[in-house]
Each structure stands twice: as structure tokens, then as C-alpha cells.
Design an enzyme around this catalytic site. Structure first.
Site, mmCIF file in Angstrom:
data_model
loop_
_atom_site.group_PDB
_atom_site.id
_atom_site.type_symbol
_atom_site.label_atom_id
_atom_site.label_comp_id
_atom_site.label_asym_id
_atom_site.label_seq_id
_atom_site.Cartn_x
_atom_site.Cartn_y
_atom_site.Cartn_z
ATOM 1 N N ARG A 286 0.819 -1.218 0.000
ATOM 2 C CA ARG A 286 0.000 0.000 0.000
ATOM 3 C C ARG A 286 0.853 1.270 0.000
ATOM 4 O O ARG A 286 0.528 2.230 -0.694
ATOM 5 C CB ARG A 286 -0.924 0.009 1.222
ATOM 6 C CG ARG A 286 -2.060 -0.969 1.063
ATOM 7 C CD ARG A 286 -2.994 -0.939 2.244
ATOM 8 N NE ARG A 286 -4.146 -1.797 1.967
ATOM 9 C CZ ARG A 286 -5.178 -1.935 2.791
ATOM 10 N NH1 ARG A 286 -5.201 -1.295 3.931
ATOM 11 N NH2 ARG A 286 -6.181 -2.716 2.459
ATOM 12 N N GLU A 374 -12.614 2.558 16.786
ATOM 13 C CA GLU A 374 -11.534 3.323 16.143
ATOM 14 C C GLU A 374 -11.045 4.473 17.031
ATOM 15 O O GLU A 374 -9.957 4.997 16.829
ATOM 16 C CB GLU A 374 -12.015 3.852 14.780
ATOM 17 C CG GLU A 374 -10.886 4.276 13.884
ATOM 18 C CD GLU A 374 -11.321 4.571 12.454
ATOM 19 O OE1 GLU A 374 -12.283 3.942 11.959
ATOM 20 O OE2 GLU A 374 -10.693 5.448 11.818
#
Ligand code: FAD
Length: 568
Positions: A286, A374
């Protein structure tokens, strides 16, 4: 006196908040589950259409230790291994629980089907067909929440401050987004499950209600944040043509499965110019893919929307249909015919590895203040494996809800009217501005997003970060107190934007200061002026508010013997 009262107040009703509510209610607590959007229908959870990583070992042999080893390796030495272990250990239990509650995980020969994803050693990622994971798990949790009478749900309520006295959380102040009034809420425990911060960046995979408010609320309340520099930028997020109702990061598995080609604006393959042999394998990592795309754009070889093309035109339609299933028709409904047109993709802010510093019970250093999902920092270190975030939301949500409910069982509901009134008058000044000459909150939000993308985005330098910090501080010092806000109370979006901006600025400052202090490149934090990793920074960075300023310090990462063999 407080307008609302509860045992456990949960801020944010995504995957983590709903799981926390269920867990707390099952332990006998009364729960108030509030969300600034619609309960169970806002946030990232419902948008995540891909996969959930858990070591079920149903597809092929797997173990908790192997999942943990992969997670730690991806985290580049910075995982809080207590939290990573909890994530990997409790993940299977949560997924099977969701199965029992009615989530229809994709199956093969009767077992839950699991797929490979980058960074995982084995096929570990389960999902709901087709690109339906987030909506399906959100629906399961909404149903479960609605079955429990101990849970009260309120939508359109934005929590704007946590009330704290003598290091103990008492409840919160919230803005009613319908009538513009501030209300007070009394609670024995508060769980921050308000998600991530992708809205801080101009280019992001999802933005509504993701302004990083959990982090700001925690800091103001006296809690600590950790690893705020580690924002994950997803390399091939969807840029164009317009895609409605579909996951902007959906392309990754199709690219791997089918061999979608990444081409620059001149229709050339380019990844090999950046040290990766992607051709024929389509497996550039990535960070390399993100770097290569942005460098092509910088060199004037980008696509019209500032990214790269992802091209499937060399693949026969029958093969595309086989891999995409009904998704191909949803794309056609968006005017995207993959046999004829490439799509434009590029890096975008997607997830936050950093967040509120908690112990293994999700408890922050403020008594009665918890975090989940998160909003929590540390489990994924400097980089997150795909699929770990939904697992994290469920596991940390469950842990936060049950430990909060257990801890408060014998305590009385705390309250201090003076603390509440002081907060109300402070917040009221943001609401009622005498000035009408200043900028609108939304204009400043847009400027902040641009600054964060251009100066604190995928590739950072000390100069860019310093410039970003200077403007953020100026907005805090000067602009916040002269915002132009419409005078209507009902449905006044300016009001909401103003409170959101206040939190966004604090969180942006936390990200930028942390990124400036980490003078190395590691995982998702890439400094063009310090491109190598440096062992002296093999530490976590902790932030807190001291004397009204953000202060940081370095701590050694939490390592566990269970994961020791994987640390080399
Ligand atoms: C497009 C997309 C695709 C993704 N795909 C995957 C995937 O395939 N697999 C994976 O593992 N992860 C994926 N992720 C990441 C994952 O979805 C999230 O990390 C996870 O869902 C976060 O859950 P959460 O409950 O912590 O937060 P969220 O689901 O974001 O919920 C937070 C809630 O808090 C509310 N809120 C915010 N501020 C306030 C406030 N001040 N007061 C009241 N309420 C507030 C919001 O409205 C929201 O409903 C994806 C993320 C995105 C954006």
C-alpha cells in the site's frame, strides 16, 4: 439538574458503540446510546463493505498467535500488544456471536468462508456477500440493541464536552441538532465510541461525522492520546466517476483477484519506476502504491481528478461478472462499465491507528471514562491490517461496555451542578457570537481539510507540518471566537459545524504535532525529509493537555511474552 440521566452513556452508535451498549445492558446497566447521526446508521461501520479479520480457522488452519504475529508485524514494532492480543483472541468469539444473532457471513460447504487479504498469512477474512458486510453487521446490532429495553437511543445528539470533576467523569454536555439547545447528561460511566478522523483530510474514504471528536473530547477531559501521527492512507480509493452508495475502497480485492492494471494519466504502467515489480503480480504494498501514484501526479502525469487509472478492460466480461457478481450491475447503475472505462483511484485518508490511550478494559486515565472502536489507539501500531478494524470495533465495544457496567455497579450517579453550569456558559459563547464578520465554520472546515491533506497527508516534511500547525493555531486563537453563525436555533447546521470545527482543530493539532515530533518514516507515517526508520523512535508518543497546551512524551511499547517470539 441534568436533563438526562443514565448508568452508562455511550457517545457514538457505530459497531463499537452498539456492541458496548449491548454488553453493558446485559450486565444490568441502564444505557443511553446517543449519536449525532442516526443511531446505527452513521459512521464508518455501515460503510465498510469488505472484510473482517478473525482467526476462525474455518477456511484453512489458523491460530490466534498467527493473527497476532501478522498484526504485530504490520504495526512495525509499535503495537500495544495487550490490545492487539485482546483483538485477536476475542475476535472469533464476537464473529460467532454475530453469526448466532443472524449475520449471514458468506459460507462455503457449511463453514464461514474466509479470504486472503494483504498482510495476512492465511485466508482469514470473512464477509457478507456482495460488498454487504458493514450494512449487514450494523443491521444485526441495531436489531439486538432494539431488543434490550435497558438501552435508550437518541439520534441527532452531538456530545460536545465530557463533564469531569476531580479526575472523574460525571456525564456530558450535548447539542441537540434539531433545536440547537445544549443539554446536560448525568452518567456513572461514559464510553467514547465516536469513531475516527478521516474528515480532517480533504480526500477521505468517508467523512460525515468523522471529525475526530472522540479524540478531542478525551483530551479536554484529561485523558491521553497515543500514536496520533499514524493516519492510514488507502492507496487506491475511488476518485471518479461519481460512485453513489458504494464503498470507495472496494477496488483492492478486485485488483488482486483479477489483475487490474494501475496506469498513469498517459495510460502507462508506472509502479516499476518506484522500486516495485507490480507487473503481472499486482501486489505492490500500500505504501509503495500510494507513493507511486502521488509522485506521478506531482510529475504532471496524473489523471483528471489527480490520481491513477485502474483498468480492467483487458479482462473478459464473463470473468469480471464472475468476480464482481451483482456489484457489476450496481457499477453500471452508476454509469461505470468496466469493460469500456477505467476508473480513477488515488490515496485517501481511511483509518486512524492512533487514538485514546486505554488499558485492556478500555478505561482511560480519567475515572469512569472509557473508549471503544476506532477511537482507541495502539492495537494496530504504525499500520493496520485490512479487516482488523471491524474486529476491533466489536471486541473493544464489548469489552468497554461490560467492564464499565461491572465497575460502576456499586457506585451512585455522580453530579456537580457547578461543573455543568461552567461548561454550559463556556460552550454558550461559541454558540452566541456577537460578531458577524468572521468566517463561517464550514469555510474553515474546508480550509482545514485542504491544509491537512496538502501539508499533513501521505507525505510529510517538517516545513509543511510547521506551516500547517501555524495556521491551525491561528484558527484556534483568532477565528474560532469570531465565527459567523446564523441566528436561527432550529436546524442550524452552522452551530453543529462550529462545535465540530472546535474538535477538529484540537485533533488536527494533535496529529500535526505528533507527526512533527516523529522524525522518521514508519508504517503509515512517511516523512520525505526523514525517509528511513530510526530505532530511536521505536516508541509510542503520548499526548495530553498540560497548562492549556498539548504536551507529548515517549513511552516504550507494551510487549507481551505471548507475542515475544514475533517481535524480531
Ligand atoms: C469506506 C470504509 C470502508 C471500510 N472497510 C473496512 C473493512 O472492510 N474492514 C474493516 O475491518 N474495516 C473497514 N473500515 C474501517 C471500519 O469500518 C471502522 O474502523 C469501524 O467501523 C469503526 O467503528 P466505530 O464504531 O469505532 O466507529 P463508527 O462506525 O465510525 O461510528 C462512530 C459513530 O459516532 C458518531 N459520532 C461522532 N461524533 C459524535 C459526537 N460528538 N456525538 C455523538 N455521536 C458522534 C458518528 O455519527 C458515528 O455513528 C472501513 C472504513 C470506511 C470509512
Amino acid at each position: 439538574m441534568p436533563q438526562l440521566s443514565t448508568d452508562v452513556l455511550i457517545v457514538g452508535a457505530g459497531g463499537a458503540g452498539m456492541y458496548a451498549a449491548i454488553a453493558a445492558a446485559r450486565k444490568g446497566a441502564s444505557v443511553l446510546l446517543v449519536d449525532k447521526g442516526q443511531v446505527g446508521r452513521g459512521g464508518a461501520t455501515i460503510m465498510a463493505q469488505m472484510t473482517v479479520a478473525v482467526a476462525l480457522g474455518q477456511q484453512e488452519s489458523d491460530s490466534i498467535d498467527l493473527h497476532l504475529a501478522d498484526t504485530i508485524q504490520a504495526g512495525r514494532g509499535l503495537c500495544n500488544e495487550e490490545l492487539s492480543t485482546l483483538l485477536c483472541e476475542a475476535g472469533p468469539k464476537r464473529i460467532l456471536e454475530m453469526d448466532a444473532w443472524g449475520t449471514r457471513w458468506a459460507r462455503e460447504n457449511g463453514h464461514i468462508k474466509q479470504e486472503m487479504a494483504p498482510g495476512h498469512s492465511v485466508k482469514r477474512c470473512c464477509y457478507v456477500d456482495f460488498l454487504n458486510t458493514g450494512p449487514a453487521v450494523a443491521a444485526t446490532l441495531r436489531r439486538k440493541v432494539s431488543e434490550l429495553s435497558a438501552i435508550r437511543r437518541i439520534s441527532n445528539l452531538a456530545v460536545v464536552e465530557i463533564l469531569v470533576r476531580d479526575g472523574r467523569a460525571l456525564g456530558a454536555v450535548a447539542l441537540n441538532l434539531i433545536d440547537g439547545e445544549l443539554i446536560t447528561i448525568q452518567a456513572k460511566a461514559v464510553i467514547l465510541a465516536a469513531g475516527g478522523l478521516t474528515k480532517l483530510f480533504q480526500r477521505n474514504s468517508a467523512s460525515a461525522n468523522m471529525g475526530g471528536e472522540a479524540y478531542a473530547l478525551a483530551l479536554w477531559a484529561g485523558a491521553e492520546l497515543v500514536d496520533m501521527e499514524f493516519v492510514q492512507f488507502f492507496p487506491i480509493g475511488h476518485l471518479a466517476p461519481r460512485l453513489v452508495g458504494m464503498d470507495p475502497i472496494m477496488w483492492d480485492p478486485f485488483r488482486y483477484k483479477l489483475g487490474g492494471k494501475l496506469l498513469n494519466g498517459q495510460f502507462e504502467e508506472f509502479i516499476d519506476r518506484y522500486g516495485s515489480s507490480d507487473f503481472g503480480k499486482y501486489n505492490a504494498t500500500r505504501d509503495v502504491a500510494a507513493y507511486a501514484i502521488l509522485k506521478e501526479v506531482e510529475a504532471g502525469r496524473g489523471t483528471p481528478h489527480g490520481g491513477a487509472y485502474l483498468d480492467f478492460r483487458h479482462i473478459p466480461e464473463s470473468q469480471l461478472r464472475g468476480a464482481f457478481g451483482p456489484v457489476i450491475d450496481r457499477l453500471l447503475a452508476n454509469g461505470i462499465d468496466l469493460t469500456k472505462t477505467p476508473v480513477e483511484v488515488g490515496p485517501m485518508a481511511h483509518y486512524h491507528m492512533g487514538g485514546i490511550r486505554v488499558d485492556v478494559n478500555m478505561h482511560s486515565r480519567v475515572e469512569g471514562l472509557y473508549a471503544a472502536g476506532e477511537a482507541v489507539g495502539g492495537a494496530n501500531g504504525a499500520n493496520r491490517l485490512s479487516g482488523n478494524a471491524i474486529t476491533e470495533a466489536f471486541v473493544f465495544g464489548e469489552r468497554a461496555g461490560s467492564s464499565a457496567a461491572e465497575r460502576i455497579q456499586q457506585t451512585a450517579r455522580p453530579w456537580d451542578e457547578e461543573t455543568a453550569q461552567a461548561a454550559l456558559s463556556r460552550l454558550d459563547t461559541l454558540q452566541h457570537h456577537p460578531s458577524s464578520g468572521g468566517p463561517t465554520p464550514i469555510a474553515l472546515q474546508a480550509e482545514l481539510q485542504k491544509i491537512m491533506w496538502e501539508q499533513a497527508g501521505p507525505f510529510r516534511t517538517a516545513d509543511k507540518l510547521t506551516a500547517a500547525l501555524a495556521r491551525i493555531e491561528e484558527m484556534q486563537r483568532r477565528d474560532l471566537s469570531r465565527l459567523r453563525i446564523g441566528i436561527e436555533r432550529r436546524f442550524n447546521v452552522d452551530l453543529h459545524d462550529a462545535f465540530e470545527l472546535r474538535a477538529m482543530l484540537t485533533t488536527a493539532e494533535a496529529v500535526v504535532r505528533s507527526a512533527l515530533a516523529r522524525r522518521e518514516s514508519r508504517g503509515a507515517h512517511q516523512r520525505e525529509d526523514c525517509p528511513a526508520s530510526d530505532e530511536t523512535f521505536l516508541k509510542n508518543q503520548v499526548l495530553e493537555i498540560k497548562n492549556a497546551e498539548l504536551a507529548s512524551r515517549w513511552i516504550s511499547p507494551i510487549r507481551l511474552s505471548r507475542a515475544e517470539s514475533h517481535n524480531g
